[in-house]
Structure formats: C-alpha cells, structure tokens
Design an enzyme around this catalytic site. Structure first.
Site, PDB file in Angstrom:
ATOM      1  N   ARG A  81       4.838  -4.613  -4.944  1.00  0.00           N
ATOM      2  CA  ARG A  81       4.138  -3.336  -5.059  1.00  0.00           C
ATOM      3  C   ARG A  81       5.099  -2.221  -5.473  1.00  0.00           C
ATOM      4  O   ARG A  81       4.738  -1.335  -6.235  1.00  0.00           O
ATOM      5  CB  ARG A  81       3.448  -2.990  -3.731  1.00  0.00           C
ATOM      6  CG  ARG A  81       2.560  -1.759  -3.853  1.00  0.00           C
ATOM      7  CD  ARG A  81       1.709  -1.551  -2.625  1.00  0.00           C
ATOM      8  NE  ARG A  81       2.512  -1.197  -1.458  1.00  0.00           N
ATOM      9  CZ  ARG A  81       2.027  -1.057  -0.231  1.00  0.00           C
ATOM     10  NH1 ARG A  81       0.740  -1.265  -0.006  1.00  0.00           N
ATOM     11  NH2 ARG A  81       2.804  -0.726   0.776  1.00  0.00           N
ATOM     12  N   LYS A 183       2.471   3.869  -4.989  1.00  0.00           N
ATOM     13  CA  LYS A 183       2.985   4.537  -3.786  1.00  0.00           C
ATOM     14  C   LYS A 183       4.057   5.535  -4.217  1.00  0.00           C
ATOM     15  O   LYS A 183       5.260   5.292  -4.059  1.00  0.00           O
ATOM     16  CB  LYS A 183       3.513   3.488  -2.804  1.00  0.00           C
ATOM     17  CG  LYS A 183       3.547   3.979  -1.368  1.00  0.00           C
ATOM     18  CD  LYS A 183       3.628   2.831  -0.409  1.00  0.00           C
ATOM     19  CE  LYS A 183       3.957   3.268   1.002  1.00  0.00           C
ATOM     20  NZ  LYS A 183       3.018   4.217   1.608  1.00  0.00           N
TER      21      LYS A 183
HETATM   22  N1  PLP Z   1      -2.884   3.907   1.818  1.00  0.00           N
HETATM   23  C1  PLP Z   1      -1.879   4.788   1.711  1.00  0.00           C
HETATM   24  C2  PLP Z   1      -2.100   6.033   0.924  1.00  0.00           C
HETATM   25  C3  PLP Z   1      -0.641   4.512   2.329  1.00  0.00           C
HETATM   26  O1  PLP Z   1       0.361   5.374   2.250  1.00  0.00           O
HETATM   27  C4  PLP Z   1      -0.481   3.314   3.050  1.00  0.00           C
HETATM   28  C5  PLP Z   1       0.794   2.982   3.649  1.00  0.00           C
HETATM   29  O2  PLP Z   1       1.574   2.232   3.163  1.00  0.00           O
HETATM   30  C6  PLP Z   1      -1.561   2.433   3.133  1.00  0.00           C
HETATM   31  C7  PLP Z   1      -2.751   2.766   2.503  1.00  0.00           C
HETATM   32  C8  PLP Z   1      -1.435   1.150   3.857  1.00  0.00           C
HETATM   33  O3  PLP Z   1      -0.717   0.205   3.100  1.00  0.00           O
HETATM   34  P1  PLP Z   1       0.070  -0.960   3.803  1.00  0.00           P
HETATM   35  O4  PLP Z   1      -0.890  -1.721   4.607  1.00  0.00           O
HETATM   36  O5  PLP Z   1       0.620  -1.765   2.680  1.00  0.00           O
HETATM   37  O6  PLP Z   1       1.122  -0.311   4.627  1.00  0.00           O
HETATM   38  C1  COI Z   2       2.989   3.216   5.827  1.00  0.00           C
HETATM   39  O1  COI Z   2       1.984   2.869   6.448  1.00  0.00           O
HETATM   40  O2  COI Z   2       4.008   2.548   5.822  1.00  0.00           O
HETATM   41  C2  COI Z   2       3.026   4.452   5.081  1.00  0.00           C
HETATM   42  O3  COI Z   2       3.738   4.509   4.108  1.00  0.00           O
HETATM   43  C3  COI Z   2       2.223   5.556   5.565  1.00  0.00           C
HETATM   44  C4  COI Z   2       2.917   6.860   5.737  1.00  0.00           C
HETATM   45  C5  COI Z   2       3.754   7.022   6.924  1.00  0.00           C
HETATM   46  C6  COI Z   2       3.372   7.511   4.511  1.00  0.00           C
END
Ligand code: PLP
Ligand code: COI
Length: 338
Positions: A81, A183
């Site tokens: 990602r 991200k």
């Molecule tokens: N959506 C956003 C905007 C985020 O910043 C995050 C954090 O990483 C997520 C969703 C959740 O993603 P993940 O489950 O890969 O941490």
């Molecule tokens: C995460 O869940 O790791 C995120 O990046 C969310 C946030 C703290 C920016």
C-alpha cells in the site's frame, strides 16, 4: 522494559523511544538504511514534503505475545500500500524487503517499548516517506527519505471497546478521483478541521459521505466503516475515495471464515435501519463499536449506545486474538520479528 511508562494507561500520543530507521533515495535508488538514535530530521526548507505535501505514510503495530514473541500483522500489505500511495504522488516505490527490514529494525531497536502482554497496549509503527532536497517548482523532489519511527500506544478512541458517537460532516476529505485511496498527508490535513467540528459537538469523530453524491457512508475519521445487517451479513463501503483498510480486508475474510456473508457494497446514509450493528476499523482504531450516528440532526442508534453487539464483539476477539498470537492464524497474517 522501558521505565517510567504506565503501560495500562497509554493513550494515543507520542512517546520518545531509542531511535528510528532512516533510508535515503538518491540518483534513482535506495541506500540500505540504518538506525539513527534520534527522533529529529534535518531537511531543506524547500523540500516538496513541506510545501506541496509530497509525503505518504503507513500505520502498523507490533504486538507482544504471551510467550514474549514480537508479532507484526500483515506487514507486506502495508509495504504494497505504501508503494501504491507513493506512485499516486510521484514518489519512488519502496522495495518490500527494505520496508520490512526498516520496520523490523525499528521494532527490535525499541523492543523495551513494546507494551507487556495483557495491558492492551501495542507499539505503534509509523513508516513514512517524504520528498526532501532543494526545490521550488511544483515537481517531484530530488531525494526522498524513508523513515520508520515507533511509539507505545493504548486506545485510539477513548474507552477502547466502548461504543462511540459519531456525526456526518458536510465537508469532504477527498475528491471522487482524488487521493482518498492513498495514505498521503493531504487527506489528513483536509480532515483536521472537520474532526474539530465533530469534537466540539462532543462526538468521537466525523463520518465522511461519498464526495460525489453525499448519500453513502465512506469512512469514519481515520478508520473504515463496517456494519452488520439485520440478517447477519458483514458489509463495508466500496469506493475509490476511501483508504483500503488492511483491517477491513482482514475482517471481510474473518467474517467469511466464521460462516457469515461478507461484502463491499454501498451503505446509504438514509437506510441505517437495515443494520443491527456498526463499527469503525483500522490499525489505530482496531474495532471501535459505533453506538450512534447523527445525520442532519437525527441520531440513529445501532445496537446500543453503551453495549457492544455480539457480532462486533466476536470479530474483535478473533482479530485481536490472531494479532496477539492467542488464536491460531489460518490466514498467514502474523509475522514474527526475530
Ligand atoms: N482509513 C483511513 C483514512 C486511515 O487513515 C486508516 C488507517 O490506516 C484506515 C482507514 C484503516 O486502515 P488500516 O486498517 O490499514 O490501518
Ligand atoms: C492507523 O490506523 O494506523 C492510522 O494511520 C490512523 C491515524 C492515526 C492516522
């Protein structure tokens, strides 16, 4: 273990650790990187990351298992990602080996900061890439830094597994064909004011609706949204403007493994009565049950404002059980840091 840390009362704030991993991209390739015993970076004032938001990041955790092992969760998915995010804003890909090595070295070097098993704390890992070097025009940076720093953390939302109250925002964090699926820092800059409006009203976070029609749920702050339908299916929004949450994809697989129907689909804001339970999911948020969602001044309560629904609870136990090494991992998600 690191001294002077109250492991049972960690919030989601920065704690200084022993050092971080830093690698540099220059003249078309990455160096091998190394640990630096510092948490400061010195970069040129005209760096593209500072002016034009040319930066991306990841969020991961290291878990201490009951037997003391240090475990990561699906690190190669974060590597993939991060390279996809990088490509979207004209930054170089990070080879998977460099990404995983940087994460492992940052965790090992800071092993004493991985909270003890049973405290609920974890070591949050923040890999990031920033454009650096002298530059003025709107173009890609001449050099890039890949940095991995860490910090012990507790619950992201106050109360951890207690239901949260959230509210829709009339603003968008991302455009339909913008950078919502990457991200990148710009999405988060766009979210700060919106979060503050929700917080001022006493809500834990805001809900973004799809930027094109404002009729479908997209995300909950920095987490994805999921719901359990009244007939027991796991559903989660699918959209080109949300971040593909690794936790969400894991829950989709876990739900199917538990015999549930599970799918990505549209979740309409005016059809919340179809759902028995709802939650936010992500690395930081883990699974946070959503007690209520307020839209246009109308509050909709899902399962309960104080109790966690049975399916959400089951998914939480399964997910965190695998992440902590308490449950068997039939998916090959857990990665031990040796
Ligand atoms: N959506 C956003 C905007 C985020 O910043 C995050 C954090 O990483 C997520 C969703 C959740 O993603 P993940 O489950 O890969 O941490
Ligand atoms: C995460 O869940 O790791 C995120 O990046 C969310 C946030 C703290 C920016």
């Amino acid at each position: 273990m690191a001294k002077n840390i109250d492991w049972n009362n960690l919030g989601f704030g920065y704690v200084k650790t022993n050092g971080m991993f830093v690698a540099t991209w220059k003249d078309g390739s990455w160096d091998e990187g190394a640990i630096v015993e510092d948490d400061m970076l010195s970069v040129h004032a005209s760096s593209t990351s500072l002016h034009y938001g040319q930066q991306c990041f990841e969020g991961m955790k290291a878990y201490r298992a009951k037997d003391g092992r240090l475990l990561l969760f699906r690190p190669k998915d974060n590597a993939r990602r991060m390279s996809q995010s990088a490509e979207r804003i004209l930054m170089p890909a990070i080879p998977e080996e460099l990404f995983v090595k940087g994460v492992e070295q940052a965790v090992k070097f800071n092993e004493e900061f991985v909270p003890p098993y049973g405290t609920g704390g974890t070591l949050y890992i923040r890999p990031m890439m920033i454009g650096v070097g002298a530059n003025l025009g709107v173009k890609a940076a001449p050099e890039f830094l890949f940095v991995v720093f860490v910090s012990p953390v507790g619950a992201y939302f106050k109360g951890g597994m207690s239901p949260i109250a959230i509210v829709t925002t009339e603003y968008d964090r991302a455009a339909p064909m913008g950078t919502g699926a990457a991200k990148v820092g710009g999405n988060y800059a766009a979210s700060l004011y919106l979060h503050s409006l929700a917080a001022k009203e006493g809500f834990a976070d805001c809900v973004y609706l799809d930027p094109k029609t404002h009729t479908k749920i997209e995300e909950v702050g920095a987490a994805n949204f999921f719901a359990i339908t009244k007939d027991g299916a796991f559903v989660t929004p699918e959209s080109p403007s949300i971040l593909g949450s690794i936790t969400k994809y894991s829950l989709l697989e876990l739900a199917r493994h538990l015999g549930m129907e599970a799918k990505e689909t549209d979740v309409y804001i005016d059809k919340l009565d179809e759902y028995a339970e709802a939650g936010a999911c992500g690395t930081a948020a883990v699974i946070s049950p959503i007690g209520s969602l307020t839209h246009n001044g109308n509050k909709h309560v899902f399962f309960s404002e104080t109790e966690v629904g049975p399916v959400t609870k089951k998914l939480y136990e399964q997910l965190t059980g695998i992440q902590l090494g308490d449950l068997e991992d039939p998916f090959g998600w857990v990665h031990e840091v040796k």
